[in-house]
Enzyme design. Sequence first.
Site, PDB file in Angstrom:
ATOM      1  N   ARG A 179       0.828  -1.225   0.000  1.00 30.38           N
ATOM      2  CA  ARG A 179       0.000   0.000   0.000  1.00 30.38           C
ATOM      3  C   ARG A 179       0.857   1.267   0.000  1.00 30.38           C
ATOM      4  O   ARG A 179       0.524   2.248   0.652  1.00 30.38           O
ATOM      5  CB  ARG A 179      -0.943   0.035   1.217  1.00 30.38           C
TER       6      ARG A 179
ATOM      7  N   SER B  45     -10.081   1.584   3.610  1.00 28.07           N
ATOM      8  CA  SER B  45      -9.314   1.316   4.831  1.00 28.07           C
ATOM      9  C   SER B  45      -8.567   2.568   5.259  1.00 28.07           C
ATOM     10  O   SER B  45      -7.931   3.233   4.437  1.00 28.07           O
ATOM     11  CB  SER B  45      -8.304   0.192   4.593  1.00 28.07           C
TER      12      SER B  45
ATOM     13  N   GLU C 286      -3.269   4.719   5.911  1.00 29.37           N
ATOM     14  CA  GLU C 286      -3.282   4.298   4.507  1.00 29.37           C
ATOM     15  C   GLU C 286      -3.877   5.426   3.651  1.00 29.37           C
ATOM     16  O   GLU C 286      -3.407   5.715   2.564  1.00 29.37           O
ATOM     17  CB  GLU C 286      -4.105   3.016   4.335  1.00 29.37           C
TER      18      GLU C 286
HETATM   19  C1  LIG Z   1     -15.459   1.562  -0.342  1.00 30.39           C
HETATM   20  C2  LIG Z   1     -13.982   1.624  -0.637  1.00 30.39           C
HETATM   21  C3  LIG Z   1     -13.270   0.447  -0.780  1.00 30.39           C
HETATM   22  C4  LIG Z   1     -11.888   0.475  -1.036  1.00 30.39           C
HETATM   23  N1  LIG Z   1     -11.217  -0.694  -1.182  1.00 30.39           N
HETATM   24  C5  LIG Z   1      -9.893  -0.677  -1.424  1.00 30.39           C
HETATM   25  C6  LIG Z   1      -9.152  -1.898  -1.569  1.00 30.39           C
HETATM   26  O1  LIG Z   1      -9.692  -2.999  -1.530  1.00 30.39           O
HETATM   27  N2  LIG Z   1      -7.813  -1.818  -1.790  1.00 30.39           N
HETATM   28  C7  LIG Z   1      -7.162  -0.620  -1.880  1.00 30.39           C
HETATM   29  O2  LIG Z   1      -5.942  -0.614  -2.076  1.00 30.39           O
HETATM   30  N3  LIG Z   1      -7.833   0.549  -1.741  1.00 30.39           N
HETATM   31  C8  LIG Z   1      -9.180   0.552  -1.524  1.00 30.39           C
HETATM   32  N4  LIG Z   1      -9.860   1.733  -1.390  1.00 30.39           N
HETATM   33  C9  LIG Z   1      -9.133   3.004  -1.452  1.00 30.39           C
HETATM   34  C10 LIG Z   1      -9.066   3.651  -2.843  1.00 30.39           C
HETATM   35  O3  LIG Z   1     -10.172   3.303  -3.658  1.00 30.39           O
HETATM   36  C11 LIG Z   1      -7.805   3.267  -3.575  1.00 30.39           C
HETATM   37  O4  LIG Z   1      -6.676   3.605  -2.822  1.00 30.39           O
HETATM   38  C12 LIG Z   1      -7.753   3.990  -4.935  1.00 30.39           C
HETATM   39  O5  LIG Z   1      -6.798   3.379  -5.728  1.00 30.39           O
HETATM   40  C13 LIG Z   1      -7.459   5.478  -4.826  1.00 30.39           C
HETATM   41  O6  LIG Z   1      -7.588   6.042  -6.093  1.00 30.39           O
HETATM   42  P1  LIG Z   1      -8.194   7.493  -6.296  1.00 30.39           P
HETATM   43  O7  LIG Z   1      -8.146   7.793  -7.750  1.00 30.39           O
HETATM   44  O8  LIG Z   1      -9.523   7.628  -5.658  1.00 30.39           O
HETATM   45  O9  LIG Z   1      -7.123   8.354  -5.514  1.00 30.39           O
HETATM   46  P2  LIG Z   1      -7.391   9.720  -4.758  1.00 30.39           P
HETATM   47  O10 LIG Z   1      -8.109   9.447  -3.491  1.00 30.39           O
HETATM   48  O11 LIG Z   1      -7.969  10.717  -5.680  1.00 30.39           O
HETATM   49  O12 LIG Z   1      -5.877  10.141  -4.434  1.00 30.39           O
HETATM   50  C14 LIG Z   1      -5.084   9.355  -3.593  1.00 30.39           C
HETATM   51  C15 LIG Z   1      -3.656   9.913  -3.626  1.00 30.39           C
HETATM   52  O13 LIG Z   1      -3.123   9.736  -4.931  1.00 30.39           O
HETATM   53  C16 LIG Z   1      -2.789  10.989  -5.517  1.00 30.39           C
HETATM   54  N5  LIG Z   1      -3.136  10.889  -6.954  1.00 30.39           N
HETATM   55  C17 LIG Z   1      -4.322  10.539  -7.500  1.00 30.39           C
HETATM   56  N6  LIG Z   1      -4.216  10.508  -8.842  1.00 30.39           N
HETATM   57  C18 LIG Z   1      -2.933  10.859  -9.133  1.00 30.39           C
HETATM   58  C19 LIG Z   1      -2.216  11.014 -10.353  1.00 30.39           C
HETATM   59  N7  LIG Z   1      -2.762  10.809 -11.556  1.00 30.39           N
HETATM   60  N8  LIG Z   1      -0.912  11.391 -10.272  1.00 30.39           N
HETATM   61  C20 LIG Z   1      -0.316  11.608  -9.072  1.00 30.39           C
HETATM   62  N9  LIG Z   1      -0.944  11.491  -7.892  1.00 30.39           N
HETATM   63  C21 LIG Z   1      -2.246  11.109  -7.930  1.00 30.39           C
HETATM   64  C22 LIG Z   1      -3.599  12.022  -4.761  1.00 30.39           C
HETATM   65  O14 LIG Z   1      -2.989  13.293  -4.821  1.00 30.39           O
HETATM   66  C23 LIG Z   1      -3.603  11.427  -3.370  1.00 30.39           C
HETATM   67  O15 LIG Z   1      -2.400  11.718  -2.716  1.00 30.39           O
HETATM   68  C24 LIG Z   1     -11.234   1.722  -1.152  1.00 30.39           C
HETATM   69  C25 LIG Z   1     -11.971   2.908  -1.013  1.00 30.39           C
HETATM   70  C26 LIG Z   1     -13.330   2.865  -0.774  1.00 30.39           C
HETATM   71  C27 LIG Z   1     -14.086   4.163  -0.637  1.00 30.39           C
END
Ligand SMILES: Cc1cc2nc3c(=O)[nH]c(=O)nc-3n(C[C@H](O)[C@H](O)[C@H](O)COP(=O)(O)OP(=O)(O)OC[C@H]3O[C@@H](n4cnc5c(N)ncnc54)[C@H](O)[C@@H]3O)c2cc1C
Length: 298
Positions: A174, A223, A294
Amino acid sequence: MSQLAAELRRLIRGEVRRKEPLHKHTSFRIGGPAEVLVLPRDEESLRRVVVHAHTSGSPLYVLGGGTNVLVPDDGLNGVVIRTTRCLKALRIEGESVIAGAGIALPRLAALTVEAGLSGLEFACGIPGTLGGGLVGNAGAHGRSLADVVTDVWGLDPEGREIHLTHRECGFGYRRSTLGGALLITCARLALSPGDRDKGREMMEAYLRWRRSHQPLGFPSAGSVFRNPPEGPSAGALIDRAGLKGYRLGGAQISELHANFIVNRGGATAQDVLSLIALAQREVKKQFGVTLELELTVL
Ligand SMILES: Cc1cc2nc3c(=O)[nH]c(=O)nc-3n(C[C@H](O)[C@H](O)[C@H](O)COP(=O)(O)OP(=O)(O)OC[C@H]3O[C@@H](n4cnc5c(N)ncnc54)[C@H](O)[C@@H]3O)c2cc1C
């Protein structure tokens, strides 16, 4: 309209919104306004926003799906870019997939399964984008993006294209060394030949598992803590500390999964931060374990 917003409007194709409430852009439904939120429509516009933020000295934040972040109640000064309207290109060449960082992981998982490829089924229920997923090395069911990613491309603050090999991404459990000053634009994934029906069945099973183990009925950011390297999971420790269901303002440690904090209505970032601090304090006091975040607090 502020000068920053006016300048960005002149420079790019896409939407520029001033004082945009960020709770509309996060899965937690929490967060104050962005000074300026930009939704570029194409990659050249995205590059121009990055360069403009750099040359004007404005702080720059990147949001993909907003599913792993906590945004402060008083919002963010500077520019927030959302990648979900651009960075959506997808090219499949045999077993190699080049995917834009703004593509949602569930969509990417489904499209690759339908293309007869295997390796991304685990991501079908991870609600964010590929870009955010790479930053946190998103994973589930014993697999993570690091298992399939071979190359990552992004933009540095001066708008230059940067290429990183798998080794240069610093992937761990992670985590990665991506993000920060690099805006990820796309990645290459190496998948393997798969059976469509088997892939669909795997994804259905994973989604069923999620529905029964995760509090999907309430806004959350997934998480909150990484699991410790050994011993019980973060959720088990918080549960054993007696905090399952504990509520502070509108935020609650989920009754179903203690490593999720849910927004039961009107939660503030401060409510969530107080619950985070409480869980960390109690778990440290009772079990001597330090819980690491996380999710990203912006
Ligand atoms: C119901 C639920 C279930 C989930 N289950 C899981 C799971 O099973 N496993 C898991 O690992 N995660 C899980 N997550 C967490 C999340 O979905 C993941 O971590 C996801 O990959 C985050 O992606 P995001 O685009 O939403 O990132 P964001 O929340 O938009 O950003 C996260 C971080 O990444 C950075 N970022 C985003 N895009 C870029 C880019 N293009 N370039 C540079 N930096 C960037 C942001 O600045 C921030 O620091 C879950 C979340 C929810 C709400």
